[in-house]
Motif scaffolding. Structure first.
Motif, PDB file in Angstrom:
ATOM      1  N   LYS A  26      57.720   2.461 105.727  1.00  0.00           N
ATOM      2  CA  LYS A  26      57.474   1.402 104.740  1.00  0.00           C
ATOM      3  C   LYS A  26      58.327   1.557 103.490  1.00  0.00           C
ATOM      4  N   SER A  27      58.806   2.783 103.241  1.00  0.00           N
ATOM      5  CA  SER A  27      59.581   3.011 102.025  1.00  0.00           C
ATOM      6  C   SER A  27      60.495   4.213 102.213  1.00  0.00           C
ATOM      7  N   ALA A  28      61.458   4.330 101.296  1.00  0.00           N
ATOM      8  CA  ALA A  28      62.440   5.405 101.385  1.00  0.00           C
ATOM      9  C   ALA A  28      62.762   5.946 100.003  1.00  0.00           C
ATOM     10  N   CYS A  29      63.347   7.129  99.992  1.00  0.00           N
ATOM     11  CA  CYS A  29      63.893   7.682  98.761  1.00  0.00           C
ATOM     12  C   CYS A  29      65.255   8.276  99.083  1.00  0.00           C
ATOM     13  N   ALA A  30      66.089   8.380  98.062  1.00  0.00           N
ATOM     14  CA  ALA A  30      67.426   8.931  98.242  1.00  0.00           C
ATOM     15  C   ALA A  30      67.705   9.926  97.127  1.00  0.00           C
ATOM     16  N   PHE A  33      68.889  16.121  95.362  1.00  0.00           N
ATOM     17  CA  PHE A  33      68.129  17.163  94.683  1.00  0.00           C
ATOM     18  C   PHE A  33      66.713  17.207  95.249  1.00  0.00           C
ATOM     19  N   MET A  34      66.412  18.227  96.030  1.00  0.00           N
ATOM     20  CA  MET A  34      65.101  18.309  96.655  1.00  0.00           C
ATOM     21  C   MET A  34      64.006  18.519  95.621  1.00  0.00           C
ATOM     22  N   SER A  35      64.338  19.106  94.481  1.00  0.00           N
ATOM     23  CA  SER A  35      63.339  19.258  93.426  1.00  0.00           C
ATOM     24  C   SER A  35      62.905  17.888  92.899  1.00  0.00           C
ATOM     25  N   ASP A  36      63.832  16.928  92.820  1.00  0.00           N
ATOM     26  CA  ASP A  36      63.467  15.569  92.414  1.00  0.00           C
ATOM     27  C   ASP A  36      62.579  14.908  93.460  1.00  0.00           C
ATOM     28  N   VAL A  37      62.888  15.136  94.720  1.00  0.00           N
ATOM     29  CA  VAL A  37      62.057  14.568  95.789  1.00  0.00           C
ATOM     30  C   VAL A  37      60.636  15.105  95.659  1.00  0.00           C
ATOM     31  N   LEU A  38      60.502  16.391  95.445  1.00  0.00           N
ATOM     32  CA  LEU A  38      59.166  16.988  95.309  1.00  0.00           C
ATOM     33  C   LEU A  38      58.444  16.494  94.062  1.00  0.00           C
ATOM     34  N   ALA A  39      59.171  16.282  92.988  1.00  0.00           N
ATOM     35  CA  ALA A  39      58.557  15.914  91.714  1.00  0.00           C
ATOM     36  C   ALA A  39      58.220  14.429  91.604  1.00  0.00           C
ATOM     37  N   TYR A  40      59.049  13.576  92.162  1.00  0.00           N
ATOM     38  CA  TYR A  40      58.917  12.148  91.880  1.00  0.00           C
ATOM     39  C   TYR A  40      58.563  11.266  93.065  1.00  0.00           C
ATOM     40  N   VAL A  41      58.667  11.763  94.254  1.00  0.00           N
ATOM     41  CA  VAL A  41      58.473  10.934  95.438  1.00  0.00           C
ATOM     42  C   VAL A  41      57.004  10.927  95.830  1.00  0.00           C
ATOM     43  N   LYS A  42      56.516   9.730  96.114  1.00  0.00           N
ATOM     44  CA  LYS A  42      55.152   9.579  96.604  1.00  0.00           C
ATOM     45  C   LYS A  42      55.143   8.533  97.710  1.00  0.00           C
ATOM     46  N   ASP A  43      54.618   8.890  98.849  1.00  0.00           N
ATOM     47  CA  ASP A  43      54.400   7.973  99.961  1.00  0.00           C
ATOM     48  C   ASP A  43      55.671   7.373 100.564  1.00  0.00           C
ATOM     49  N   GLN A  44      56.806   8.020 100.412  1.00  0.00           N
ATOM     50  CA  GLN A  44      57.993   7.565 101.117  1.00  0.00           C
ATOM     51  C   GLN A  44      58.071   8.309 102.445  1.00  0.00           C
ATOM     52  N   SER A  45      58.512   7.618 103.469  1.00  0.00           N
ATOM     53  CA  SER A  45      58.550   8.258 104.776  1.00  0.00           C
ATOM     54  C   SER A  45      59.963   8.409 105.326  1.00  0.00           C
ATOM     55  N   LEU A  46      60.958   8.098 104.503  1.00  0.00           N
ATOM     56  CA  LEU A  46      62.356   8.230 104.904  1.00  0.00           C
ATOM     57  C   LEU A  46      63.127   8.881 103.763  1.00  0.00           C
ATOM     58  N   LEU A  47      63.868   9.940 104.076  1.00  0.00           N
ATOM     59  CA  LEU A  47      64.683  10.627 103.079  1.00  0.00           C
ATOM     60  C   LEU A  47      66.148  10.394 103.392  1.00  0.00           C
ATOM     61  N   ILE A  48      66.883   9.892 102.410  1.00  0.00           N
ATOM     62  CA  ILE A  48      68.323   9.674 102.531  1.00  0.00           C
ATOM     63  C   ILE A  48      68.992  10.698 101.620  1.00  0.00           C
ATOM     64  N   THR A  49      69.877  11.515 102.191  1.00  0.00           N
ATOM     65  CA  THR A  49      70.494  12.583 101.407  1.00  0.00           C
ATOM     66  C   THR A  49      71.856  12.965 101.959  1.00  0.00           C
ATOM     67  N   GLY A  50      72.637  13.606 101.127  1.00  0.00           N
ATOM     68  CA  GLY A  50      73.898  14.185 101.546  1.00  0.00           C
ATOM     69  C   GLY A  50      73.839  15.701 101.514  1.00  0.00           C
ATOM     70  N   MET A  51      72.703  16.220 101.111  1.00  0.00           N
ATOM     71  CA  MET A  51      72.496  17.666 101.026  1.00  0.00           C
ATOM     72  C   MET A  51      72.191  18.199 102.425  1.00  0.00           C
ATOM     73  N   VAL A  52      72.984  19.132 102.885  1.00  0.00           N
ATOM     74  CA  VAL A  52      72.823  19.653 104.247  1.00  0.00           C
ATOM     75  C   VAL A  52      72.434  21.129 104.178  1.00  0.00           C
ATOM     76  N   ASN A  53      71.131  21.362 104.184  1.00  0.00           N
ATOM     77  CA  ASN A  53      70.622  22.734 104.282  1.00  0.00           C
ATOM     78  C   ASN A  53      69.172  22.691 104.770  1.00  0.00           C
ATOM     79  N   PRO A  54      68.632  23.811 105.207  1.00  0.00           N
ATOM     80  CA  PRO A  54      67.271  23.823 105.755  1.00  0.00           C
ATOM     81  C   PRO A  54      66.204  23.349 104.772  1.00  0.00           C
ATOM     82  N   GLN A  55      66.457  23.483 103.485  1.00  0.00           N
ATOM     83  CA  GLN A  55      65.472  23.068 102.481  1.00  0.00           C
ATOM     84  C   GLN A  55      65.169  21.575 102.580  1.00  0.00           C
ATOM     85  N   VAL A  56      66.127  20.792 103.042  1.00  0.00           N
ATOM     86  CA  VAL A  56      65.909  19.352 103.204  1.00  0.00           C
ATOM     87  C   VAL A  56      64.791  19.102 104.212  1.00  0.00           C
ATOM     88  N   VAL A  57      64.821  19.803 105.322  1.00  0.00           N
ATOM     89  CA  VAL A  57      63.784  19.633 106.350  1.00  0.00           C
ATOM     90  C   VAL A  57      62.441  20.125 105.821  1.00  0.00           C
TER      91      VAL A  57
END
Length: 112
Positions: A26-30, A33-57
């Motif tokens: 229903k929604s996405a975030c891009a 910075f995974m710290s921003d995803v943790l701090a600001y994202v709520k109820d998004q089910s799709l992550l768009i990123t260029g960061m390639v490391n295990p922390q993304v998963v």
């Protein structure tokens, strides 16, 4: 929007979880910075990123996301794909830049 529609809109290649393209998001975030995803994202089910490391998963799992799309042609290594498989997260890669990817999905009705 279904993941198979997102795949088509972004001309993305499915790297893991092709059997789950019938999932709806229903929604996405891009962010790269995974710290921003943790701090600001709520109820998004799709992550768009260029960061390639295990922390993304790990971040996607913590936020209960169904899919990760790596943009700018980034392709994660097998260790990252295996981590995503273990957590039942679909992984795609698209050559499109993040800004354009967000715009394409938003114009098709996916919310931020």
């Amino acid at each position: 929007m279904y993941l198979y529609e997102i795949k088509e809109a972004l001309n993305a290649r499915v790297l893991s979880g092709e059997e789950h393209l019938d999932r709806e998001v229903k929604s996405a975030c891009a962010s790269d910075f995974m710290s921003d995803v943790l701090a600001y994202v709520k109820d998004q089910s799709l992550l768009i990123t260029g960061m390639v490391n295990p922390q993304v998963v790990r971040t996607a799992e913590m936020m209960d996301m169904k899919c990760i799309i790596f943009v700018r042609g980034k392709v994660p290594g097998e260790d990252i794909l295996e981590l995503a498989r273990e957590r039942d997260i679909v992984v795609m890669s698209s050559a499109i830049r993040m800004f354009i990817a967000c715009g394409l999905l938003y114009s098709r009705g996916l919310e931020g």
